[in-house]
Design a protein around this motif. Structure first.
Motif, short mmCIF file in Angstrom:
data_model
loop_
_atom_site.label_atom_id
_atom_site.label_comp_id
_atom_site.label_asym_id
_atom_site.label_seq_id
_atom_site.Cartn_x
_atom_site.Cartn_y
_atom_site.Cartn_z
N MET A 42 -19.35 -77.95 -52.08
CA MET A 42 -18.10 -77.71 -50.89
C MET A 42 -16.89 -79.46 -51.43
N PHE A 64 -14.94 -75.31 -50.14
CA PHE A 64 -15.44 -75.17 -50.97
C PHE A 64 -14.25 -75.38 -52.25
N GLY A 102 -20.32 -75.10 -43.41
CA GLY A 102 -19.21 -75.40 -44.09
C GLY A 102 -19.00 -73.35 -44.45
N ALA A 155 -23.48 -85.30 -51.45
CA ALA A 155 -23.62 -85.25 -49.35
C ALA A 155 -24.71 -84.19 -48.94
N HIS A 170 -13.71 -82.72 -47.48
CA HIS A 170 -13.42 -84.02 -47.12
C HIS A 170 -12.13 -83.86 -46.45
N ALA A 179 -20.10 -84.25 -44.89
CA ALA A 179 -20.40 -83.02 -45.47
C ALA A 179 -20.93 -82.02 -45.07
N PRO A 180 -20.40 -81.52 -43.69
CA PRO A 180 -21.32 -80.36 -43.22
C PRO A 180 -22.54 -79.42 -44.29
N ALA A 181 -23.76 -79.37 -43.05
CA ALA A 181 -24.79 -78.37 -44.24
C ALA A 181 -23.56 -77.01 -44.53
#
Lengths: 440, 134
Positions: free
Chosen positions: A37, A48, B26, A135, A41, B20-22
Motif C-alpha cells: 500500500m 496501492f 486496504g 506498516a 497514508h 496503514a490498514p491491513a
C-alpha cells in the motif's frame, strides 16, 4: 537468501510494488501475496498506487500527488511536471538520455539532469516502499530480495541497460537514507538539500542487488502459477497506454525465453483508443458545431476518458453527460470508426503472426496459453483476439482470463479482483521463480 | 506572598501516526471508495429520473442511473450471471424460478440476470420455464 521477494513496477502513470514468498512458485498460497500500500497514508489517493510524477518548484522538488497538484496550480504559467519518465529508460542511448537537461518547462533554471530527477523519484518510491513494508506486520522485519519489471529491451541490450538501471536504484537508495522521511512530505525536498546530498549519494552508493524481470514474463508468471497446465508456450498481449506489445514465450525446465520472431509492437494502444472514443462522442453532439464548443467537449471527455472507456468496454455502451445533454456511444459505433478498424486489423494481423510462431514452436500436441495484460486487457476486442484459433497449426490455444482464478481466493474477500489488472505486473514479478529472470 | 504557581503548559500530544490498514482492509477500502463515488452518482441520477420532464429526459436519466449502478458493482467485483433473454438448462444453484411450476423445468428463460462475486452467487438469475413446443 531472503524469505520474501519484492517486485517494483515502475509504471508510466503509477508505480506499484508487491511482495511474495520466495518459494511461491513451488508451493503457492494466494493469501501470502502482498501488494504494497504505497499510497495508504494519502486519504485522497488509491492506497496501492503512487503517481509517477516529479515537479521542480521554485525552491523544492515535489513528488507523486503533491507534484501533480502543484503542476496543475502552475499550469497557467507554462510549468509542467515530469511524467512518463519511464519511457526514457527505453531509449537507445540511455546514458545520453540521462545526461540531458530537463526541458525549461519542467526545470526553468536548468538545475537538474534527467538522471537526477529519475533518481529523486526512485528515492521517493523506495521510501514509500519502506513505509508500506514497515506498516505490514508480515513484512515489517523482513529484507526482501529486490526485482523490478521492465519492457523487454530487445537487441541484446538488456544486460547493459540493467546495469544502468541498477545504478540508478542504488543511487536512489543511498539518497533515500540521506534524505530521511522528508522525501515523503507533501512539501517535498529543498533544492539546496538535494544539491548537497545527491552527488555524494550517487558517487558513494554501494551496489544494490536487484534483478530484472520482463513484463511479459511477469504476466506469464501470474497467469500460469498454480495452474494445472502443461502448456509450454504463452502468448501475451499487453495493451498499455502508448504501445501494444505482443510477445510469445517458451517455457523449458522452468526457464522462460522469448520467441524473438513473434514480437510485435504497435504504436497504437490505450491512449489512441481514448482519442477515437472522444472523437466519436464529439461527432455525436450535433450542438457542438464550432471548434470552441468541440474543444470544450473534448476536454471534458478526456478528463473522464478512463471511466468512459471502462464503461463502454464492460457494458457495450456509455452515456456521457455534457451541459445537460446525454451523448450515448455504443461499442458498435466505435467499431465502425475507420481508425479503430485499422488498429484492430493491425493488432489481429500481429497477433496471428505471433500465435502462429508460438503454436509452431509448441508442436502438434502442445498447448499455448493466451493472456492479455495492461489497462485494455479486459476490453472485448482484446478478449476476442485470445479466442482466435491458429491457422494451420494443431497446438491447442487456451485463453486465460485477465484476472487469474487465484485472485478470487476467499482471503481477499473479493476485493483483489477489481484492482488486479493495475497490480498484475508487480505481483507476477514477485511470484516468478529465479529461472524466469532476465538479468541479475 | 508566594508567587502564583505557573500553570504547567498543556502540551498537546503529537498525533499518533496513522497506521496503514491491513491488506484485506486496504483492498476493501479501495473497492468501496470507488464504489461509493459511483453510488453517490446513482443517487443523484435517481432524482433526475423522478424529476424528468418528458420521456426522452427520463430515458437519458435512466441510462445514467444504470451506468452508475453498474460502475459501482464493477468496483466491488460483482459480475452478472447469464444473458437477458437467454435460454438455458435449469440449474437451481444459478436460477430462481419466478413462475409457478409443478416440477423443475428442463429449460428456462432468463428474465433478470443474477449476480456473482468471485465464485459466490449473491443473487440467482430470475427465470421462467420455457414452454414446450406442441
Amino acid at each position: 537468501m531472503s524469505d520474501w521477494t519484492l517486485c517494483i513496477d515502475f509504471g508510466t502513470a503509477y508505480s506499484k510494488a508487491a511482495v511474495a514468498p520466495t518459494g511461491a512458485w513451488s508451493s503457492f498460497d494466494p493469501s501470502r501475496v502482498r501488494p504494497l500500500m504505497l499510497g495508504a497514508h494519502d486519504p485522497r489517493g488509491d492506497p496501492f498506487l503512487l503517481q509517477s510524477v516529479v515537479f521542480v518548484d521554485e525552491e523544492s522538488v515535489r513528488f507523486g500527488r503533491a507534484a501533480a497538484e502543484r503542476a496543475e496550480e502552475l499550469s497557467g504559467a507554462g510549468r509542467v511536471a515530469l511524467r512518463s519518465f519511464k519511457t526514457l529508460l527505453s531509449v537507445g542511448d540511455l546514458d545520453r538520455g540521462l545526461n540531458t537537461s530537463a526541458p525549461k518547462s519542467i526545470d526553468p533554471k536548468r538545475q537538474f539532469k534527467m538522471r537526477d530527477l529519475i533518481v529523486l523519484y526512485l528515492a521517493y518510491l523506495l521510501a514509500a516502499i519502506e513505509r508500506a513494508k514497515a506498516a505490514d506486520p508480515l513484512l515489517a522485519e523482513t529484507k526482501p530480495a529486490l526485482r523490478y519489471a521492465a519492457p523487454d529491451w530487445s537487441g541484446g541490450e538488456s544486460a547493459s541497460m540493467h546495469a544502468v538501471v541498477t545504478r540508478l536504484f542504488a543511487g536512489a537508495d543511498a539518497f533515500r537514507l540521506a534524505a530521511g522521511d522528508q522525501l515523503l512530505a507533501p512539501e517535498g525536498l529543498a533544492i539546496s538539500a538535494i544539491k548537497e546530498a545527491l552527488p555524494k549519494a550517487f558517487s558513494d552508493a554501494p551496489p544494490l542487488a536487484m534483478a530484472l524481470i520482463f513484463e511479459a514474463t511477469a504476466a506469464a508468471a501470474y497467469t500460469s502459477i498454480g495452474l494445472d497446465s502443461n502448456a509450454t508456450h504463452l502468448i501475451v498481449v499487453d495493451v498499455g497506454a502508448g504501445t501494444t506489445d505482443i510477445t510469445a514465450l517458451a517455457r523449458s525446465s522452468g526457464r522462460m525465453s522469448e520467441l524473438a520472431q513473434a514480437r510485435e509492437t504497435l504504436k497504437q494502444a490505450g491512449d489512441f483508443i481514448d482519442r477515437v472514443i472522444a472523437n466519436r462522442i464529439v461527432a455525436l453532439d450535433g450542438r457542438a458545431r464550432t471548434v470552441e464548443k468541440q474543444t470544450e467537449l473534448w476536454r471534458a471527455l478526456m478528463h473522464e476518458v478512463r471511466d468512459v472507456k471502462e464503461t463502454l468496454c464492460a457494458t457495450g455502451k456509455v452515456t456521457f453527460r455534457h451541459q445537460g445533454r446525454a451523448l450515448t456511444l455504443s461499442l458498435r459505433d466505435l467499431e465502425r470508426d475507420a481508425d479503430f478498424r485499422a488498429f484492430i486489423a493491425a493488432m489481429t494481423k500481429a497477433y496471428d503472426r505471433g500465435l502462429a510462431t508460438a503454436c509452431g514452436a509448441a508442436g502438434k500436441k502442445g498447448e499455448v496459453l493466451a493472456v492479455a495484460v495492461g489497462g485494455g486487457a479486459s476490453a472485448p476486442f482484446v478478449q476476442a483476439l485470445l479466442r482466435r484459433k491458429p491457422s494451420g497449426a494443431n497446438a491447442r490455444v487456451a485463453p486465460r482470463p485477465a484476472v487469474p482464478d487465484w485472485a478470487h481466493a476467499p482471503e481477499f474477500q473479493g476485493n483483489l479482483a477489481p484492482v488486479f489488472s493495475q497490480l498484475a505486473i508487480a505481483i507476477g514479478g514477485a511470484l516468478a521463480p529465479d529461472d524466469m529472470l532476465a538479468a541479475r | 506572598m508566594a508567587a502564583k504557581k505557573a500553570k504547567p503548559k498543556r502540551v498537546k500530544p503529537a498525533p499518533a501516526p496513522k497506521a496503514a490498514p491491513a491488506l484485506a482492509d486496504g483492498l476493501a477500502e479501495t473497492a468501496w471508495r470507488q464504489a461509493d463515488a459511483a453510488l453517490a452518482e446513482a443517487l443523484a441520477d435517481l432524482d433526475e429520473v423522478a424529476a424528468a420532464a418528458n420521456d426522452a429526459a427520463r430515458a437519458d436519466a435512466l441510462a445514467m442511473l444504470a451506468q452508475s449502478l453498474s460502475r459501482a458493482a464493477r468496483k466491488r467485483g460483482l459480475d452478472r450471471i447469464g444473458e437477458l433473454g437467454a435460454r438455458e438448462a435449469f440449474n437451481k444453484q444459478r436460477h430462481d424460478l419466478i413462475a409457478a411450476s409443478a416440477k423443475a423445468p428442463q429449460g428456462v428463460l432468463i428474465r433478470a440476470r443474477g449476480v456473482a462475486r468471485g465464485g459466490e452467487v449473491l443473487l440467482r438469475a430470475r427465470v421462467t420455464p420455457l414452454r414446450r413446443k406442441r
